[in-house]
Enzyme design. Structure first.
Site, short mmCIF file in Angstrom:
data_model
loop_
_atom_site.label_atom_id
_atom_site.label_comp_id
_atom_site.label_asym_id
_atom_site.label_seq_id
_atom_site.Cartn_x
_atom_site.Cartn_y
_atom_site.Cartn_z
N HIS A 162 33.22 40.04 45.92
CA HIS A 162 34.66 40.12 45.76
C HIS A 162 35.04 40.61 44.36
CE1 HIS A 162 36.13 38.61 49.52
NE2 HIS A 162 35.43 37.49 49.44
N CYS A 218 36.56 45.13 45.61
CA CYS A 218 37.97 45.50 45.57
C CYS A 218 38.42 45.67 44.12
CB CYS A 218 38.83 44.45 46.26
SG CYS A 218 38.48 44.22 48.02
#
Length: 366
Positions: A162, A218
């Protein structure tokens, strides 16, 4: 901006918060006093982690020595840190990140001749407590990556997990946000901010040392805070966008070279998906990077970037049936898997660098 000092007792590298005059070591609990924080210099490369201590039954730490044996080639050593985090058993769980880490390790060993002993893997599957991808271990791994680097060395940092962003307050971000990586324990220990990543593995790079980062997360476009971003359109035309801080904060290297491929732009998300392989889930960016190399598009940085972008556009528009080719043969080694997001994801891999260059002329090499 954080500074690095050594613990006055055990010599562990410590991060000194701005303006602090003392800091307590989390390892030995000793307090190190700082007369003038502005005079603090980064710790010399000869200091190792963890500090000497009593014998332990745990596995030896990967940070207490340089990779053993002779250099793999006459031009210098190759070292890599590979991080894959699945956040299993949490609401943040990802399916493809462990696969990404294993495939990247396979590629480095078999395609780019990285010695197995010089690749440090941080995943939840590791049994050595120093190799679990916590915030503390990730920090120490990044210190290890650049520790003692010499002209001719080739360093690589791959991260699959992440990523996020948070409001920037020191004026060194054009868009007003710092990009971040999320360690396994980020909910309790916090994220690793791009300023720290830059200070740890970009700024110390001496002349003749080359660093590549491959960041599948991301909001990862400028997560190394490199000074220039390659803004490329769909026809392959590009220009370098200047991201040097207007505040004058130093973000460059100490003469070395730093180049990063990332999964998406700072305001985009990266897919964890089974759309690219019918065998198992992967990070879309990692899969397309490896596929570009294996399909012969790895001659230049521009050829890699355009191949990655084309593959992701094709997958997003066609439901993702690309056929893995050689990459699929890598993925068949893996016993983990699971379903991921379907096709239709939108992301554009990015290229950033410490200095602009001709992306279609500069040869790619690790």
């Amino acid at each position: 901006m954080f500074m690095l000092i050594n613990c006055s007792n055990c010599r562990t590298p410590l991060q000194l918060p701005p303006g602090a005059r003392s800091i307590r070591c989390a390892i030995c609990q000793a307090v190190t006093q700082i007369a003038d924080p502005r005079a603090v210099n980064p710790p010399p490369a000869t200091h190792h982690w963890p500090p000497p201590g009593p014998p332990s039954s745990a596995s030896p730490s990967p940070y207490n020595h340089a990779p053993p044996g002779p250099p793999p080639n006459p031009h210098g050593r190759k070292k890599a840190v590979i991080v894959g985090i699945s956040y299993r058993y949490s609401r943040h769980e990802l399916k493809g990140c462990l696969n990404d880490a294993k495939c990247m390790r396979y590629l480095l060993i078999n395609k780019f001749q990285f010695p197995e002993s010089s690749i440090l893997m941080l995943t939840e599957e590791e049994t050595d407590p120093y190799r679990i991808p916590t915030k503390y271990n990730m920090r120490m791994a990044l210190y290890w990556l650049v520790q003692g680097c010499q002209p001719g060395d080739s360093l690589l940092f791959h991260y699959s997990g992440h990523g996020s962003r948070q409001r920037n307050y020191n004026g060194d971000e054009i868009d007003g946000y710092d990009e971040t990586l999320c360690p396994l324990d980020f909910e309790t220990q916090g994220m690793i901010v791009d300023d720290e990543i830059n200070a740890t593995i970009v700024r110390p790079l001496p002349h003749g040392v080359k660093l590549h980062a491959i960041i599948d997360a991301c909001h990862s476009g400028t997560v190394l805070d490199l000074s220039f971003l390659c803004r490329m359109n769909r026809s392959g035309q590009y220009s370098w966008e200047d991201h040097r801080p207007r505040s004058g904060i130093m973000k460059g290297t100490s003469g070395g070279e730093a180049i990063s491929f990332s999964g998406c732009d700072d305001d985009q998300t990266s897919a964890d998906t089974s759309a690219l392989s019918k065998i198992t889930s992967t990070g879309a960016m990692t899969f397309c990077f490896i596929q570009a190399i294996e399909r012969g598009h790895g001659r230049t940085y521009g050829s890699i970037l355009t191949a990655m972008r084309a593959a992701i556009r094709e997958a997003g528009g066609s439901g993702g049936d690309l056929g893995g080719g050689v990459v699929t043969s890598l993925l068949t080694m893996l016993v983990t898997g699971g379903s991921g997001i379907g096709g239709g994801f939108r992301q554009e891999p990015q290229l950033t660098a410490c200095q602009p260059f001709d992306v279609y002329a500069k040869p790619f090499s690790l």
